[in-house]
Scaffold this motif. Sequence first.
Motif, PDB file in Angstrom:
ATOM      1  N   MET A  26      -7.693  11.112   4.758  1.00 51.57           N
ATOM      2  CA  MET A  26      -8.771  11.007   5.626  1.00 51.57           C
ATOM      3  C   MET A  26      -9.891  11.213   4.709  1.00 51.57           C
ATOM      4  N   ILE A  27     -11.008  10.164   4.740  1.00 51.79           N
ATOM      5  CA  ILE A  27     -12.007  10.343   3.912  1.00 51.79           C
ATOM      6  C   ILE A  27     -13.349  10.242   4.923  1.00 51.79           C
ATOM      7  N   SER A  28     -14.114  11.297   4.858  1.00 49.79           N
ATOM      8  CA  SER A  28     -15.210  11.141   5.613  1.00 49.79           C
ATOM      9  C   SER A  28     -16.419  11.825   5.469  1.00 49.79           C
ATOM     10  N   GLY A  29     -17.361  11.321   5.990  1.00 51.59           N
ATOM     11  CA  GLY A  29     -18.766  11.873   5.424  1.00 51.59           C
ATOM     12  C   GLY A  29     -19.034  12.922   6.300  1.00 51.59           C
ATOM     13  N   ALA A  74       0.807  -1.200   0.166  1.00 48.35           N
ATOM     14  CA  ALA A  74       0.102  -0.050   0.142  1.00 48.35           C
ATOM     15  C   ALA A  74       0.950   1.254  -0.120  1.00 48.35           C
ATOM     16  N   GLU A  75       0.529   2.184  -0.971  1.00 45.60           N
ATOM     17  CA  GLU A  75       1.318   3.477  -1.003  1.00 45.60           C
ATOM     18  C   GLU A  75       0.466   4.467  -0.104  1.00 45.60           C
ATOM     19  N   VAL A  76      -0.875   4.212   0.075  1.00 49.20           N
ATOM     20  CA  VAL A  76      -1.437   5.338   0.731  1.00 49.20           C
ATOM     21  C   VAL A  76      -2.494   4.654   1.690  1.00 49.20           C
ATOM     22  N   ILE A  77      -2.440   5.280   2.995  1.00 50.38           N
ATOM     23  CA  ILE A  77      -3.300   4.637   4.013  1.00 50.38           C
ATOM     24  C   ILE A  77      -4.228   5.849   4.437  1.00 50.38           C
ATOM     25  N   THR A 134     -15.318  20.393   9.540  1.00 49.34           N
ATOM     26  CA  THR A 134     -15.011  19.639  10.769  1.00 49.34           C
ATOM     27  C   THR A 134     -14.045  18.578  10.388  1.00 49.34           C
ATOM     28  N   ALA A 135     -13.943  18.052   9.154  1.00 49.30           N
ATOM     29  CA  ALA A 135     -13.036  17.080   8.736  1.00 49.30           C
ATOM     30  C   ALA A 135     -11.420  17.852   8.661  1.00 49.30           C
ATOM     31  N   ASN A 136     -11.488  19.085   8.209  1.00 50.53           N
ATOM     32  CA  ASN A 136     -10.413  19.718   8.037  1.00 50.53           C
ATOM     33  C   ASN A 136      -9.649  19.992   9.539  1.00 50.53           C
ATOM     34  N   HIS A 137     -10.429  20.370  10.503  1.00 56.63           N
ATOM     35  CA  HIS A 137      -9.992  20.682  11.789  1.00 56.63           C
ATOM     36  C   HIS A 137      -9.224  19.446  12.401  1.00 56.63           C
ATOM     37  N   GLY A 182      -2.151  16.091  11.336  1.00 59.50           N
ATOM     38  CA  GLY A 182      -1.122  16.198  10.417  1.00 59.50           C
ATOM     39  C   GLY A 182      -1.455  15.567   9.185  1.00 59.50           C
ATOM     40  N   ILE A 183      -2.867  15.349   8.774  1.00 55.37           N
ATOM     41  CA  ILE A 183      -3.110  14.969   7.389  1.00 55.37           C
ATOM     42  C   ILE A 183      -3.370  15.758   6.527  1.00 55.37           C
ATOM     43  N   SER A 184      -2.658  15.653   5.245  1.00 53.29           N
ATOM     44  CA  SER A 184      -2.846  16.699   4.241  1.00 53.29           C
ATOM     45  C   SER A 184      -4.047  16.581   3.268  1.00 53.29           C
ATOM     46  N   HIS A 185      -4.177  15.208   3.031  1.00 58.94           N
ATOM     47  CA  HIS A 185      -5.221  15.054   2.021  1.00 58.94           C
ATOM     48  C   HIS A 185      -6.389  14.708   2.504  1.00 58.94           C
ATOM     49  N   VAL A 186      -7.622  15.491   2.433  1.00 64.63           N
ATOM     50  CA  VAL A 186      -8.630  15.309   3.054  1.00 64.63           C
ATOM     51  C   VAL A 186      -9.878  15.286   2.029  1.00 64.63           C
ATOM     52  N   VAL A 187     -10.847  14.295   2.033  1.00 60.95           N
ATOM     53  CA  VAL A 187     -12.003  14.416   1.152  1.00 60.95           C
ATOM     54  C   VAL A 187     -13.179  14.103   2.283  1.00 60.95           C
TER      55      VAL A 187
END
Length: 793
Positions: A631-634, A480-483, A639-642, A648-653
């Motif tokens: 991080m992938i969130s509904g 896996a390259e992405v978690i 909220t997810a950005n916070h 320290g997660i830069s990629h957020v969906v």
Amino acid sequence: MTDLILSFAVTGLNCASCVGRAETALNAVPGARDVRVNLADHSARITGVEPDVVVQALGDAGYPAKVSHLRLGIPAMSCASCTARIEAAAQAVPGVLRAEAKLPTRALHVEVLGNGDGLQAALANAGYPADQTEGETEEKDRVQPLLHRFLLSLILTLPVFAMEMGGHIFPAFHHWIAGTIGMATSQMIQLILTALVLVGPGAGFFRRGIPGLLSARPDMDALVALGAGAAFGFSAIAVLFPNVLPPAGVYFEAAAVIVTLILLGRWLEARAKDHTGDAVRRLLGMRPDEAEVEKGGRFEQVPLGDVRVGDTLRVRPGGRIAVDGEVTHGETHVDESMLTGEPIPVLKRPGDTVTAGTLASTGSLTYRATHVGQDTVLARITALTEAAQSARLPVEALVNRVTAWFVPVVLVIATVTFGLWWILAGLGPAVVSGVSVLIIACPCAMGLATPMSIMVGTGRAAELGVLFHKGAALQHLQDAEVIAFDKTGTLTRGTPVVTEKMGDEGCDFLRLAAGVEQHSEHPIARAIVAAVEDIPAETTDFDAILGEGALATVDGKQVVIGNAEMLQRAGVIPSQDWLAQADIWAKTGTTSVHVAVNGTHKGVIAINDEIRPGAAQTIAALKATGRRVAMISGDAQDTANHVAQTLGISHVVANVRPDGKVAALNTLRDAYGPIAFVGDGINDAPALAAAHVGLAVNGANDAAIEAADVVMMSAEPGAVLRALTMSTATLGNIRQNLAWAFGYNTLLIPVAAGALVPLGGPQLSPQLAALAMALSSVFVVTNALRLRGKGRT
């Protein structure tokens, strides 16, 4: 196989109509003939159709065929070549759907339509008779007999070795033998002792190897039988009929030493392999034999098998929880490290759940049994661990392809070697060279290289609270390259609480929202219900929209709750005041739930979910491996950005429905490569299934667990790092074993054949070849056992 006849049991048959529908489904299968379904004994018979097609047809019709899962011990399985032949013999039996032979445990796992009639006969005809008792052949049952065979062989071999080799090492000893018993007597003694070795402790090699040769399916035992038999036969003829062969010496010590050293290797191998099952034995050892159960107002010791769901049990300080249950009285800290891998004991109070096998510390507990027997978490963990240990990884396909032709090629090389040496140097050197090639080339280490690492690696992972639910995940996770993480319940505790509400003070919209949410299992729904004491009882027409919210009729009012999109879907115009308030809360990581009553937006509820301890450290450690973390969130974007910024997660969906999570995974996969997804809820099931590897955390629902490839018994994010560590360590161990096994054979076969002799180099004697072959297998097993110290973060 157009004449294939299948007879098997069918489930779900209740009447003549069921029989008719089942027969119709079977007759609709192309090629089906002579279809009969019997209601009396719930059986079916069909001709001309493969078993997997039958299973599919009846399953689709709602009358599943009964598929039996069998495990048969195969004592004669000795190398990788055997596994392919055993599987082929089993697959040829009518009704067999799948067959996997496991070399480390010498067991055959079979899925068969029906009861497997003819399976044992087919295996016996192939030269691999199965034990009459089903189940895996335990290594500990083989250790002592192997030791006895080795010791007997050693006692018989030592005089042979001393008489033959002692004279070469000490010429005076040679002269002493010649002057006392004479060389002819010495050779006759060697012949008798070596014959005893071959017909006694070494008989198994011939009993299994010769039939394999005669049926053109040679294996490792065939190579040993050929090597030792050739050395003995040549020497016996030279002694008994001295005028038949030209003078070329005798090699009794080679035949005896070959058998003795290989028996030594197999004994050492069996001892080491016995430890690979330690993980499952430790899990089974956590289960107490008895439990204290309340009967007639007093507690009595009863066998564990007598405990039933609903019984009230007691555990004393220092005792183990007998079955899964719910605490009714008392409190104590419980050590769950043997199941979750987390070392810190957990405080248990009334209302909390306890798990079989865990250890109470200072206090006593009374608890009600909720799951017993095979339904307990411990039993399911044990079953998953056993399944993972017998898994077959994609990397094994290469090994199987190689070993399928390896032994025949070795026979050709040995024959060519024998012929060349006979022509160039005489019969004696030809026998030595040919025998050395046969012995050094035994592919035992190749066959053990992968399954031994899998057994130890998955067992160690289970001890750390990581269960590789689907075998291939052990190999795929390290790629896996992405978690990617879900947020709620994964990076956060998943137990949010209501912290504030703002809206129409004349409307108790929080109470009405609880009336809707009492029908939902979502963590946010539970938080709203927990914040209300008087929940409305009259709720009808409940409907939920995954990822958006829910609606229902509560006390005669139409209530809609969820995000702004949910309100718009229901035809409600959102209040700009409440939307603005939700935006303010979102910047602090607060989730907002909007409530509309009878078509009017009445207010907004603030819900917070605490980030799990250790989440930030886990994210940092994962990034340190060179992988990307997403991080992938509904939840709402803010909220997810916070949460992402905090960790320290830069990629957020964010703000995505379940199918949107799958799309987000596909986007990440296209951009960066293989992706692993970590989640816990039913809305995560599609993403868990779609990811390269899906990891479900502790507390995940059944749908998430079924979709996942890896199940983590701990809810702490650090379990993901342990899973990744064990995957990487196990695959690295497999590569080491394969490199050794293949490199060893590739390099030493030419040496054994004498290719270096014309250049002034060495040549392996049969004895050294046997020692090298035996120690090679021991090396592979011992190297795999090093995984028992891996994985702790």
